[in-house]
Design an enzyme around this catalytic site. Structure first.
Site, PDB file in Angstrom:
ATOM      1  N   GLY A 162       0.825  -1.213   0.000  1.00 18.47           N
ATOM      2  CA  GLY A 162       0.000   0.000   0.000  1.00 18.47           C
ATOM      3  C   GLY A 162       0.851   1.251   0.000  1.00 18.47           C
ATOM      4  O   GLY A 162       2.087   1.185  -0.048  1.00 18.47           O
ATOM      5  N   PHE A 163       0.189   2.390   0.069  1.00 16.94           N
ATOM      6  CA  PHE A 163       0.881   3.681   0.070  1.00 16.94           C
ATOM      7  C   PHE A 163       1.880   3.764   1.234  1.00 16.94           C
ATOM      8  O   PHE A 163       3.097   3.868   1.018  1.00 16.94           O
ATOM      9  CB  PHE A 163      -0.185   4.781   0.117  1.00 16.94           C
ATOM     10  CG  PHE A 163       0.303   6.145   0.505  1.00 16.94           C
ATOM     11  CD1 PHE A 163       1.429   6.698  -0.086  1.00 16.94           C
ATOM     12  CD2 PHE A 163      -0.408   6.897   1.438  1.00 16.94           C
ATOM     13  CE1 PHE A 163       1.866   7.972   0.276  1.00 16.94           C
ATOM     14  CE2 PHE A 163       0.014   8.174   1.789  1.00 16.94           C
ATOM     15  CZ  PHE A 163       1.153   8.705   1.221  1.00 16.94           C
ATOM     16  N   GLY A 215      -3.870  -2.395  -2.139  1.00 23.11           N
ATOM     17  CA  GLY A 215      -2.435  -2.219  -2.410  1.00 23.11           C
ATOM     18  C   GLY A 215      -2.153  -2.465  -3.885  1.00 23.11           C
ATOM     19  O   GLY A 215      -3.007  -2.973  -4.614  1.00 23.11           O
ATOM     20  N   ASP A 254      -4.310 -12.935   2.411  1.00 22.71           N
ATOM     21  CA  ASP A 254      -5.336 -12.175   3.142  1.00 22.71           C
ATOM     22  C   ASP A 254      -5.158 -12.494   4.621  1.00 22.71           C
ATOM     23  O   ASP A 254      -5.428 -13.620   5.058  1.00 22.71           O
ATOM     24  CB  ASP A 254      -6.717 -12.625   2.637  1.00 22.71           C
ATOM     25  CG  ASP A 254      -7.854 -11.974   3.419  1.00 22.71           C
ATOM     26  OD1 ASP A 254      -7.584 -11.324   4.457  1.00 22.71           O
ATOM     27  OD2 ASP A 254      -9.005 -12.121   2.988  1.00 22.71           O
ATOM     28  N   TYR A 263     -14.660   1.619   9.568  1.00 19.57           N
ATOM     29  CA  TYR A 263     -13.222   1.865   9.710  1.00 19.57           C
ATOM     30  C   TYR A 263     -12.908   2.272  11.151  1.00 19.57           C
ATOM     31  O   TYR A 263     -12.023   1.703  11.793  1.00 19.57           O
ATOM     32  CB  TYR A 263     -12.801   2.961   8.741  1.00 19.57           C
ATOM     33  CG  TYR A 263     -11.317   3.249   8.688  1.00 19.57           C
ATOM     34  CD1 TYR A 263     -10.410   2.257   8.338  1.00 19.57           C
ATOM     35  CD2 TYR A 263     -10.829   4.525   8.951  1.00 19.57           C
ATOM     36  CE1 TYR A 263      -9.044   2.530   8.264  1.00 19.57           C
ATOM     37  CE2 TYR A 263      -9.475   4.802   8.873  1.00 19.57           C
ATOM     38  CZ  TYR A 263      -8.588   3.806   8.537  1.00 19.57           C
ATOM     39  OH  TYR A 263      -7.243   4.080   8.453  1.00 19.57           O
ATOM     40  N   ARG A 317      -9.417  10.239  -1.806  1.00 19.17           N
ATOM     41  CA  ARG A 317      -8.942  11.202  -0.815  1.00 19.17           C
ATOM     42  C   ARG A 317      -8.815  12.578  -1.449  1.00 19.17           C
ATOM     43  O   ARG A 317      -8.649  12.717  -2.662  1.00 19.17           O
ATOM     44  CB  ARG A 317      -7.587  10.784  -0.266  1.00 19.17           C
ATOM     45  CG  ARG A 317      -7.653   9.646   0.708  1.00 19.17           C
ATOM     46  CD  ARG A 317      -6.330   9.622   1.437  1.00 19.17           C
ATOM     47  NE  ARG A 317      -6.268   8.540   2.388  1.00 19.17           N
ATOM     48  CZ  ARG A 317      -5.691   7.371   2.139  1.00 19.17           C
ATOM     49  NH1 ARG A 317      -5.151   7.150   0.960  1.00 19.17           N
ATOM     50  NH2 ARG A 317      -5.658   6.448   3.065  1.00 19.17           N
TER      51      ARG A 317
END
Ligand code: UDP
Length: 314
Positions: free
Chosen positions: A13-14, A39, A59, A148, A189
């Site tokens: 991912g970032f 990702g 996963d 989240y 975002r």
């Protein structure tokens, strides 16, 4: 010489991929674990062929089997943008709960130190400003962001339980809005949205009246804070972010100026439960880690813009 081994979940991912880079630069062996639902393998493709780096597509809500010694686990697997967790609500809840449980089980088995990526979202729409680590938050559990926010709150609780009950060494970072190269252009975002719109010559979509605030941290500063926390003795949560607060309206104006786009700002409906204000109090990070951000927004945005110019299709 012995090289410590670190597992990075969400390592493609970032943030995860920048952490892999930093850990390798510090002399670690890195095992990146990612199921690639948010990702991207391109974020780590430059590491293929590096003998200290390996990638496992998995996963982590399922049992994690990794042979050999593991010294550190940095748990960064989760959808993390509002658009992503609205699209993937069940996976978001599962990775924060079942995934964190599996990661802590692995840490216990390997006697590894586990660092949890938590978030400013645990503070919800905050009534304490700037947010300090001892504020318990104002979260709507049944709203769209609840999947989240509550997953991360559960993850913090589970992490502390493993620390207290099983004696696992744990660290918790509460990450505030972060930006930089390798952000996904389509993650919804605000920064990729505005930059993408500006570079395509579209109008910038400010949600609500743009008076809501955020405080944006450049990725290299964030990674530095996380690395220092990993090696510190602090077991309670630490905020890492840049306290330079700005309204979303001002942010849109900054992006228009920076890109030189001939576009205007249009206003769209404010998403449900969108926090009105957000700014980290970083006194604890300064005191405990000797850390503070170094890259100001104008510098960080220039670097990020160069990255987006390369990836964007006009
Ligand atoms: N936002 C916006 N326009 C966009 C995307 C986001 O005005 O195209 C706003 C959003 O409503 C929020 C802020 O920008 O107030 C930051 O949103 P982001 O999704 O980046 O992350 P958040 O901090 O809300 O988790």
């Amino acid at each position: 010489m012995y090289k410590p081994t670190a597992v990075v979940t969400g390592g493609a991912g970032f943030l995860g991929s920048h952490l892999c880079d930093r850990l390798l630069a510090e002399g670690f062996k890195v095992i990146c674990v990612d199921n690639l639902i948010t990702g991207n393998i391109n974020n780590i493709s430059h590491l293929s062929g590096n003998e200290n780096f390996s990638f496992v597509k998995h996963d982590i809500t399922n049992y994690i089997f990794l042979p050999g010694r593991i010294d550190y686990i940095l748990h960064f697997a989760s959808p993390a943008s509002p658009i992503d967790y609205l699209k993937l609500p069940i996976q978001t809840l599962k990775v924060g709960s079942l995934g964190t449980h599996k990661v802590l089980g692995l840490a216990k088995e390997k006697k590894a130190r586990m660092l949890l990526a938590s978030t400013s979202e645990v503070y919800g729409d905050p009534s304490v400003h700037p947010q300090t680590e001892d504020y318990w938050g104002n979260v709507n559990p049944i709203g769209p962001r609840g999947v989240y926010d509550e997953a991360k709150r559960f993850a913090e609780a589970m992490t502390m339980a493993y620390h207290r009950y099983h004696g696992v060494e744990t660290r918790i970072v509460r990450i505030f809005n972060t930006y930089g190269p390798r952000m996904r252009l389509d993650d919804g975002r605000v920064l990729p949205a505005f930059v993408g719109q500006a570079l395509r010559g579209e109008d910038l979509t400010v949600f609500g009246d743009g008076s809501q605030t955020r405080s944006f941290c450049f990725v290299s500063d964030l990674v530095d804070g996380i690395y220092k926390l990993l090696l510190s003795n602090e077991t309670n949560p630490v905020n890492i972010g840049n306290p330079a607060e700005i309204t979303i309206q001002q942010f849109a104006e900054e992006i228009i100026k920076l890109t030189g786009a001939k576009t205007k700002i249009i206003y769209k409906e404010l998403p449900e439960d969108d926090p009105k204000i957000r700014q980290p109090n970083i006194e604890k990070a300064k005191k405990v880690l000797g850390w503070m951000p170094k890259v100001d927004r104008s510098e960080g945005l220039k670097i990020t813009l160069e990255y987006f110019k390369k990836v964007i299709t006009p």
